[in-house]
Design an enzyme around this catalytic site. Structure first.
Site, mmCIF file in Angstrom:
data_model
loop_
_atom_site.group_PDB
_atom_site.id
_atom_site.type_symbol
_atom_site.label_atom_id
_atom_site.label_comp_id
_atom_site.label_asym_id
_atom_site.label_seq_id
_atom_site.Cartn_x
_atom_site.Cartn_y
_atom_site.Cartn_z
ATOM 1 N N ASP A 198 11.274 -9.488 -12.996
ATOM 2 C CA ASP A 198 12.026 -9.816 -11.790
ATOM 3 C C ASP A 198 13.352 -9.059 -11.882
ATOM 4 O OD1 ASP A 198 12.309 -12.672 -9.821
ATOM 5 O OD2 ASP A 198 13.918 -11.200 -10.031
ATOM 6 N N LEU A 246 5.517 -9.483 -9.182
ATOM 7 C CA LEU A 246 4.190 -9.956 -8.751
ATOM 8 C C LEU A 246 4.235 -11.200 -7.871
ATOM 9 C CD1 LEU A 246 2.037 -9.369 -11.986
ATOM 10 C CD2 LEU A 246 2.253 -7.914 -9.986
ATOM 11 N N TYR A 279 16.053 -10.098 7.450
ATOM 12 C CA TYR A 279 15.421 -8.999 6.700
ATOM 13 C C TYR A 279 16.081 -7.665 7.059
ATOM 14 C CZ TYR A 279 12.054 -5.313 5.717
ATOM 15 O OH TYR A 279 11.469 -4.135 5.314
ATOM 16 N N SER A 335 14.988 1.579 6.750
ATOM 17 C CA SER A 335 14.133 1.365 7.911
ATOM 18 C C SER A 335 14.888 1.674 9.191
ATOM 19 C CB SER A 335 13.719 -0.102 7.900
ATOM 20 O OG SER A 335 13.261 -0.477 9.167
ATOM 21 N N ALA A 336 14.129 2.018 10.206
ATOM 22 C CA ALA A 336 14.737 2.263 11.509
ATOM 23 C C ALA A 336 15.303 0.990 12.106
ATOM 24 C CB ALA A 336 13.690 2.833 12.438
ATOM 25 N N LYS A 365 18.580 -4.752 4.792
ATOM 26 C CA LYS A 365 18.447 -3.281 4.721
ATOM 27 C C LYS A 365 19.779 -2.620 5.100
ATOM 28 C CE LYS A 365 14.000 -2.422 4.006
ATOM 29 N NZ LYS A 365 13.052 -1.397 3.735
ATOM 30 N N ASN A 375 4.728 -11.230 -4.684
ATOM 31 C CA ASN A 375 4.166 -10.944 -3.373
ATOM 32 C C ASN A 375 2.987 -9.992 -3.473
ATOM 33 O OD1 ASN A 375 4.401 -11.511 -0.736
ATOM 34 N ND2 ASN A 375 6.132 -10.163 -0.324
ATOM 35 N N TYR A 406 0.788 -1.220 0.000
ATOM 36 C CA TYR A 406 0.000 0.000 0.000
ATOM 37 C C TYR A 406 0.827 1.281 0.000
ATOM 38 C CZ TYR A 406 0.558 0.736 5.037
ATOM 39 O OH TYR A 406 1.064 0.983 6.272
ATOM 40 N N ARG A 460 6.084 2.494 19.749
ATOM 41 C CA ARG A 460 6.496 2.745 18.369
ATOM 42 C C ARG A 460 6.097 4.175 17.978
ATOM 43 N NH1 ARG A 460 8.502 -1.407 19.276
ATOM 44 N NH2 ARG A 460 8.565 -3.319 18.077
HETATM 45 N N1 UDP Z 1 1.914 -5.914 18.239
HETATM 46 C C1 UDP Z 1 1.081 -6.582 19.125
HETATM 47 N N2 UDP Z 1 0.179 -7.474 18.599
HETATM 48 C C2 UDP Z 1 0.058 -7.714 17.252
HETATM 49 C C3 UDP Z 1 0.919 -7.014 16.372
HETATM 50 C C4 UDP Z 1 1.844 -6.135 16.895
HETATM 51 O O1 UDP Z 1 1.158 -6.397 20.341
HETATM 52 O O2 UDP Z 1 -0.772 -8.548 16.848
HETATM 53 C C5 UDP Z 1 2.883 -4.935 18.792
HETATM 54 C C6 UDP Z 1 4.339 -5.296 18.529
HETATM 55 O O3 UDP Z 1 4.898 -6.001 19.643
HETATM 56 C C7 UDP Z 1 4.980 -3.922 18.367
HETATM 57 C C8 UDP Z 1 3.857 -3.028 17.831
HETATM 58 O O4 UDP Z 1 2.642 -3.728 18.105
HETATM 59 O O5 UDP Z 1 5.355 -3.419 19.641
HETATM 60 C C9 UDP Z 1 3.958 -2.766 16.361
HETATM 61 O O6 UDP Z 1 4.085 -4.009 15.710
HETATM 62 P P1 UDP Z 1 4.078 -4.152 14.130
HETATM 63 O O7 UDP Z 1 4.205 -5.608 13.812
HETATM 64 O O8 UDP Z 1 2.889 -3.435 13.558
HETATM 65 O O9 UDP Z 1 5.363 -3.372 13.670
HETATM 66 P P2 UDP Z 1 6.899 -3.584 14.101
HETATM 67 O O10 UDP Z 1 7.233 -2.397 14.924
HETATM 68 O O11 UDP Z 1 7.024 -4.848 14.859
HETATM 69 O O12 UDP Z 1 7.587 -3.627 12.799
#
Ligand code: UDP
Length: 370
Positions: free
Chosen positions: A60, A35, A163, A126-127, A167, A37, A13, A244
C-alpha cells in the site's frame, strides 16, 4: 543496461498493457499495488504474454516502510503513477476516502522519490481537470454549434466530483515539485480509453454491471444485459447524444513510451549541461518550468457520440444493440474531446488504431467468452 521503471498499480487493463509494452520496449518494470481494487491473476496473464513475471510487490503506497524497501532494492530511473481509486459515484459518496487514498498515498510516493533521487515521473492525469465546456451550445453566427475542444493551456478546475478533484490537486502538487524541487514531470491527460490486448489476455472486463460505455455495449451484444441505457439526449450534438473521444489502449500506452523518450532526451541534455543533481530549486537557477513540467493531451482528436458508438458497433459486429434513452448521470459532461496537436508536434504521437478496429478487437474478446 535496462532502465528500471516503477509502476504503481497495474491490474486495471490500461496499466497491465503498459507493463507489457514497457517490458517489450526493453525497460525493466517493477510493480506495486495493494490489490484492494484488483486481482493478482493479471500477473499470470502478463506472464503468458511475456514468458516471465515482472517483479511485483503487494504494497500500500501509504505504508512508507514497505515502499521504502522497494526503492532501496532498485535504482529507479522513473516512475509511472497510475494508482488510485477511480469510481466517480463512489468518490461522491466517500469524498474523504478518495482524498486519503489518492492524495495521501501519492504524497508518500513523492517523498520516497525525493529521498532516493528519482526525478522522472509520468503522471496519468485526465481531461476531467479541464473546466467543462458550457452546457449551452455556442452558436458560430451561422446557426452551427462551435466545437469546443480542450488544448493544454485551457483553464482547469471546476471539478464536479472528488475523484476529479484529486487529479487536479495532484497535478498542482507535481507542478510545485517541478518548480521548487527537481522533479521532471510528464503530465498526460486522457479520457475514454477502450479495447483489450491483442492476445485477449488483458481486457476491460469489470465485475458486475459495467459503468463505462464500451463494456456495457459489449455485454448487451452478448445478451448478458438486455439493453443499453443512453444517458440523456437533450444536448445539441450531432444526434443529441453526448460526445467523447475514445482512444485505443494500445495507442495510449504508446503515448506513454513517447512521453518517456522525451523525458529521457531532456534528462540527457541536462546531464550534458551539468544541471543534473543541482542542489538548489530549479526556479532559482532560472530554468524554464517548461523543462520540468509538461502537459500533453493524449487523444485521437476525433469525437464520437454515444449513438454513433452504438451504430458503429452494430456495423462492425453485425448485431443489433437495443437501447433506451434514460436519465442523465449527475456528473456527466455533454462534450469532452481535445486538441491532440501538441502531442503530435512535440512527441510525434499520433493514434493509429481506428474506432472500428478497436470495437472489432473488443468484440473478439467478448464473443470468445460466451
Ligand atoms: N454512457 C451511456 N450509457 C452507459 C455508459 C455511458 O450513455 O451505460 C455515456 C455517458 O453519458 C458518456 C459516454 O457514454 O457520454 C461515455 O461514458 P463512460 O462512462 O464510458 O466515460 P466518461 O466519459 O463518463 O468517463
Amino acid at each position: 543496461m535496462k532502465k528500471t521503471l516503477l509502476i504503481t498499480w497495474w491490474t486495471w487493463y490500461i496499466w497491465s498493457h503498459a507493463v507489457v509494452a514497457f517490458e517489450e520496449a526493453w525497460y525493466k518494470t517493477v510493480i506495486v499495488d495493494n490489490l484492494v481494487n484488483s486481482s493478482i491473476n493479471t500477473l499470470i496473464w502478463i506472464e503468458k504474454i511475456l514468458g516471465y513475471k515482472p517483479d511485483f510487490f503487494e504494497v500500500d503506497l501509504r505504508n512508507n516502510e514497505k515502499l521504502d524497501e522497494v526503492f532501496k532494492k532498485y535504482n529507479f530511473d522513473w516512475v509511472i503513477h497510475f494508482a488510485w481509486l477511480k469510481a466517480v459515484w463512489e468518490s461522491c459518496n466517500y469524498p474523504l476516502k478518495y482524498h486519503d487514498n489518492n492524495l495521501v498515498w501519492s504524497i508518500r510516493l513523492f517523498e520516497l522519490m525525493e529521498k532516493y533521487g528519482v526525478k522522472n515521473i509520468i503522471f496519468s492525469s485526465s481531461a476531467t481537470v479541464y473546466k467543462p465546456s458550457p452546457l449551452t451550445p455556442l452558436p458560430d453566427g451561422e446557426g452551427n454549434i462551435i466545437k469546443l475542444w480542450y488544448t493544454e493551456t485551457d483553464l482547469t478546475w471546476d471539478c464536479s466530483n472528488p475523484y476529479w478533484t484529486t487529479k487536479f490537486v495532484l497535478e498542482q502538487i507535481l507542478r510545485d515539485l517541478a518548480i521548487h524541487s527537481w522533479f521532471n514531470v510528464m503530465n498526460l491527460r486522457y479520457f475514454n480509453p477502450i479495447w483489450a490486448h491483442e492476445t485477449w489476455f488483458l481486457w476491460e472486463d469489470p465485475n458486475g454491471i459495467p459503468n463505462n460505455l464500451l463494456p456495457y455495449i459489449m455485454k448487451v451484444a452478448t445478451w448478458d444485459l438486455p439493453y443499453l441505457n443512453i444517458f440523456w439526449n437533450d444536448y445539441k450534438t450531432i444526434d443529441w447524444t453526448w460526445v467523447r473521444d475514445y482512444i485505443d489502449v494500445n495507442d495510449l500506452v504508446e503515448g506513454h513510451l513517447f512521453a518517456y523518450s522525451k523525458l529521457d532526451e531532456r534528462q540527457k541534455i541536462k546531464v550534458e549541461s551539468n544541471e543534473q543533481n543541482h542542489p538548489t530549486p530549479l526556479y532559482k537557477e532560472g530554468i524554464n518550468l517548461k523543462w520540468a513540467f509538461e502537459t500533453y493531451n493524449l487523444w485521437t482528436g476525433k469525437w464520437v457520440s454515444v449513438l454513433e458508438m452504438v451504430k458503429t458497433t452494430e456495423k462492425v459486429i453485425w448485431k443489433e444493440i437495443p437501447y433506451k434513452i434514460v436519465w442523465r448521470r449527475e456528473w456527466d459532461l455533454a462534450e469532452v474531446y481535445c486538441n491532440p496537436n501538441k502531442a503530435y508536434k512535440e512527441l510525434w504521437f499520433k493514434t493509429k488504431v481506428s474506432l472500428e478496429e478497436s470495437l472489432s478487437n473488443s468484440w473478439k474478446f467478448y464473443s470468445s467468452k460466451n
